[in-house]
Design a protein around this motif. Structure first.
Motif, PDB file in Angstrom:
ATOM      1  N   GLU A 114      -1.222  11.290   1.589  1.00 59.09           N
ATOM      2  CA  GLU A 114      -0.113  10.718   2.358  1.00 59.09           C
ATOM      3  C   GLU A 114       0.597  11.795   3.155  1.00 59.09           C
ATOM      4  OE1 GLU A 114       2.467   8.591  -0.220  1.00 59.09           O
ATOM      5  OE2 GLU A 114       0.986   7.055  -0.738  1.00 59.09           O
ATOM      6  N   PRO A 142       3.142   3.838  -4.934  1.00 55.59           N
ATOM      7  CA  PRO A 142       2.180   4.676  -5.661  1.00 55.59           C
ATOM      8  C   PRO A 142       1.073   3.816  -6.257  1.00 55.59           C
ATOM      9  CG  PRO A 142       4.434   5.300  -6.211  1.00 55.59           C
ATOM     10  CD  PRO A 142       4.527   4.038  -5.389  1.00 55.59           C
ATOM     11  N   GLU A 143      -0.109   4.381  -6.381  1.00 58.59           N
ATOM     12  CA  GLU A 143      -1.267   3.597  -6.815  1.00 58.59           C
ATOM     13  C   GLU A 143      -1.082   3.024  -8.214  1.00 58.59           C
ATOM     14  OE1 GLU A 143      -5.047   5.394  -6.375  1.00 58.59           O
ATOM     15  OE2 GLU A 143      -4.925   5.547  -4.191  1.00 58.59           O
ATOM     16  N   HIS A 144      -0.393   3.767  -9.096  1.00 58.82           N
ATOM     17  CA  HIS A 144      -0.230   3.246 -10.449  1.00 58.82           C
ATOM     18  C   HIS A 144       0.666   2.009 -10.457  1.00 58.82           C
ATOM     19  CE1 HIS A 144       3.499   5.579 -10.101  1.00 58.82           C
ATOM     20  NE2 HIS A 144       3.965   4.902 -11.126  1.00 58.82           N
ATOM     21  N   THR A 185      -0.840  -5.627  -9.842  1.00 57.86           N
ATOM     22  CA  THR A 185      -2.038  -6.463  -9.743  1.00 57.86           C
ATOM     23  C   THR A 185      -2.493  -6.942 -11.112  1.00 57.86           C
ATOM     24  OG1 THR A 185      -2.706  -5.192  -7.790  1.00 57.86           O
ATOM     25  CG2 THR A 185      -4.392  -6.557  -8.828  1.00 57.86           C
ATOM     26  N   PRO A 230     -13.138   8.496  -6.074  1.00 56.88           N
ATOM     27  CA  PRO A 230     -11.736   8.649  -5.664  1.00 56.88           C
ATOM     28  C   PRO A 230     -11.023   9.819  -6.329  1.00 56.88           C
ATOM     29  CG  PRO A 230     -12.244   6.344  -6.086  1.00 56.88           C
ATOM     30  CD  PRO A 230     -13.434   7.126  -6.527  1.00 56.88           C
ATOM     31  N   ALA A 256       0.817  -1.211   0.000  1.00 52.74           N
ATOM     32  CA  ALA A 256       0.000   0.000   0.000  1.00 52.74           C
ATOM     33  C   ALA A 256       0.848   1.258   0.000  1.00 52.74           C
ATOM     34  CB  ALA A 256      -0.933   0.004   1.210  1.00 52.74           C
ATOM     35  N   ASP A 307       0.047  10.716  -4.157  1.00 55.16           N
ATOM     36  CA  ASP A 307      -1.178  10.781  -3.362  1.00 55.16           C
ATOM     37  C   ASP A 307      -1.030  11.915  -2.348  1.00 55.16           C
ATOM     38  OD1 ASP A 307      -3.442  10.455  -1.914  1.00 55.16           O
ATOM     39  OD2 ASP A 307      -2.955   8.465  -1.121  1.00 55.16           O
ATOM     40  N   GLN A 349       0.839  -0.133  -7.819  1.00 58.29           N
ATOM     41  CA  GLN A 349      -0.007  -1.187  -7.264  1.00 58.29           C
ATOM     42  C   GLN A 349      -0.916  -1.770  -8.341  1.00 58.29           C
ATOM     43  OE1 GLN A 349      -1.910  -0.228  -3.443  1.00 58.29           O
ATOM     44  NE2 GLN A 349      -0.677   1.628  -3.356  1.00 58.29           N
ATOM     45  N   ALA A 350      -1.480  -0.865  -9.164  1.00 59.90           N
ATOM     46  CA  ALA A 350      -2.386  -1.327 -10.212  1.00 59.90           C
ATOM     47  C   ALA A 350      -1.640  -2.165 -11.251  1.00 59.90           C
ATOM     48  CB  ALA A 350      -3.052  -0.122 -10.879  1.00 59.90           C
ATOM     49  N   ARG A 408      -9.037  12.874  -4.551  1.00 56.09           N
ATOM     50  CA  ARG A 408      -7.646  13.201  -4.839  1.00 56.09           C
ATOM     51  C   ARG A 408      -7.489  14.673  -5.181  1.00 56.09           C
ATOM     52  NH1 ARG A 408      -3.571  14.007  -8.184  1.00 56.09           N
ATOM     53  NH2 ARG A 408      -4.995  14.569  -9.862  1.00 56.09           N
ATOM     54  N   LYS A 448       0.819  11.298 -10.017  1.00 55.03           N
ATOM     55  CA  LYS A 448       1.218  10.007  -9.462  1.00 55.03           C
ATOM     56  C   LYS A 448       1.404  10.054  -7.945  1.00 55.03           C
ATOM     57  CE  LYS A 448       3.543   8.468 -13.687  1.00 55.03           C
ATOM     58  NZ  LYS A 448       4.814   7.983 -14.283  1.00 55.03           N
TER      59      LYS A 448
END
Length: 358
Positions: free
Chosen positions: A131, A54-56, A62, A192, A51, A128, A58-59, A196, A126
């Motif tokens: 944070e 960065p979300e990109h 996955t 979301p 977690a 968040d 993580q995506a 952001r 990119k």
């Protein structure tokens, strides 16, 4: 022979079923190798801080795991060996991300440079913004919550840790706190990306605030000065402050910790720690000077009553032998005891209780 056929053969050990071998996967991409390592560690029960990525990223990780199927043991061994080899070859690591770099460089670059870098980072899609917002102190977030629209405040409260959100809500005026709390009930359908963008806007507003010249507020600074001032000077200044600004004077009084506050704010079990830090002649001077003086005599008696009786008796005998003590010497001796208390508090060895008036 088709690769997906199962063949049953007789042998000395009975019927043997031969499974087709998994094809060897060669030339995996770095992203595929990362997916293999993550999958392997998750099977082993390792808790990975994914977690924090960065979300990109993580995506992407996955999605890559969703595209993969079977990896044979030889390929797995090869990927794990390569990973361990690279890990053992690491000689130096960096924090990753502008926030980590700024924490590392804290005190080495100017506040204006740090502020500019944070503004540049917050503009990146990119990063968040929450944070950074979530780790800011309550004092910096409170003006935002008090001045922004209640809907924005509701989103901010929803993103913050529960304890920090509760503290912020408790410091708002009653009517404002109720309106923000009610607005939280209407945040269920916020997407979301909107959250952001709100975070980016709040972060830009926080970053545009001019850097503070002082680390502490005016109440703490005045209180710290008066803590080490002579009693006559302290009382005179407080009377003047009450005439000019009664509210500010009341806050300063709560911030002050003097000799008379020792019984109310120091735990009895901590008295021996204080006594050990102060030389005995200084203790004798302070306690003898306090004898017969309302307020400070109670503080001296509090300390004497919460140390070993043998030591207390020795101090009392020396106090009885002392003649008249000058005000200057007595004030300096009491200041030495207060400095010992503040040293232990700053080091986390003792915790002063809050004044009942607060």
């Amino acid at each position: 022979m088709a690769p997906d056929r199962r063949i049953d053969r007789r042998s000395d050990r009975g019927l043997v079923t031969l499974e087709p071998a998994l094809p060897q996967r060669l030339g995996l991409s770095p992203r595929e190798k990362a997916a293999v390592i993550v999958r392997y560690l998750l099977i082993d029960g390792t808790v990975l801080p994914l977690a924090s990525l960065p979300e990109h990223m993580q995506a992407a990780l996955t999605e890559q795991m969703g595209q993969m199927r079977l990896i044979n043991r030889a390929t797995l061994d090869e990927v794990v060996t390569e990973f361990l080899t690279e890990l053992e070859a690491v000689g130096l690591s960096f924090p990753g991300g502008i926030e980590g770099a700024l924490r590392m460089m804290d005190g080495h670059i100017s506040p204006s440079a740090a502020s500019r870098l944070r503004r540049m980072a917050s503009a990146s899609s990119k990063v968040d913004p929450w944070e950074r917002i979530m780790v800011l102190p309550v004092d910096r977030l409170l003006p935002i919550l008090a001045d922004e629209a209640v809907e924005v405040g509701a989103v901010m409260l929803s993103k913050l840790p529960v304890t920090k959100a509760a503290e912020l809500l408790g410091r708002l005026p009653g009517d404002r706190a109720r309106r923000v709390a009610y607005a939280v009930s209407m945040t269920g359908q916020v997407d979301p990306e909107t959250v952001r963008r709100i975070g980016v806007a709040l972060l830009a507003e926080l970053d545009n605030q001019p850097p503070r010249a002082f680390d502490t507020g005016p109440v703490e600074r005045v209180g710290a000065i008066l803590n080490v001032s002579p009693a006559l000077t302290r009382d005179d200044v407080l009377l003047g402050l009450e005439a000019e600004d009664a509210g500010f004077a009341a806050e300063v009084r709560r911030a002050i910790f003097t000799f008379v506050h020792i019984p109310a704010r120091l735990a009895p079990r901590d008295a021996p720690k204080i006594i050990r830090l102060v030389e005995q002649p200084v203790l004798v001077t302070a306690f003898a000077f306090a004898t017969g003086k309302p307020g400070i005599e109670d503080a001296a008696e509090f300390l004497l009553s919460n140390i070993s009786q043998r030591l207390a008796q020795g101090l009392r005998e020396e106090m009885a032998e002392r003649g008249k003590i000058k005000d200057k010497d007595g004030e300096e001796a009491m200041s030495a005891i207060l400095n010992a208390i503040r040293t232990l508090e700053a080091g986390g060895e003792i915790v002063l209780r809050q004044d009942e008036e607060e």
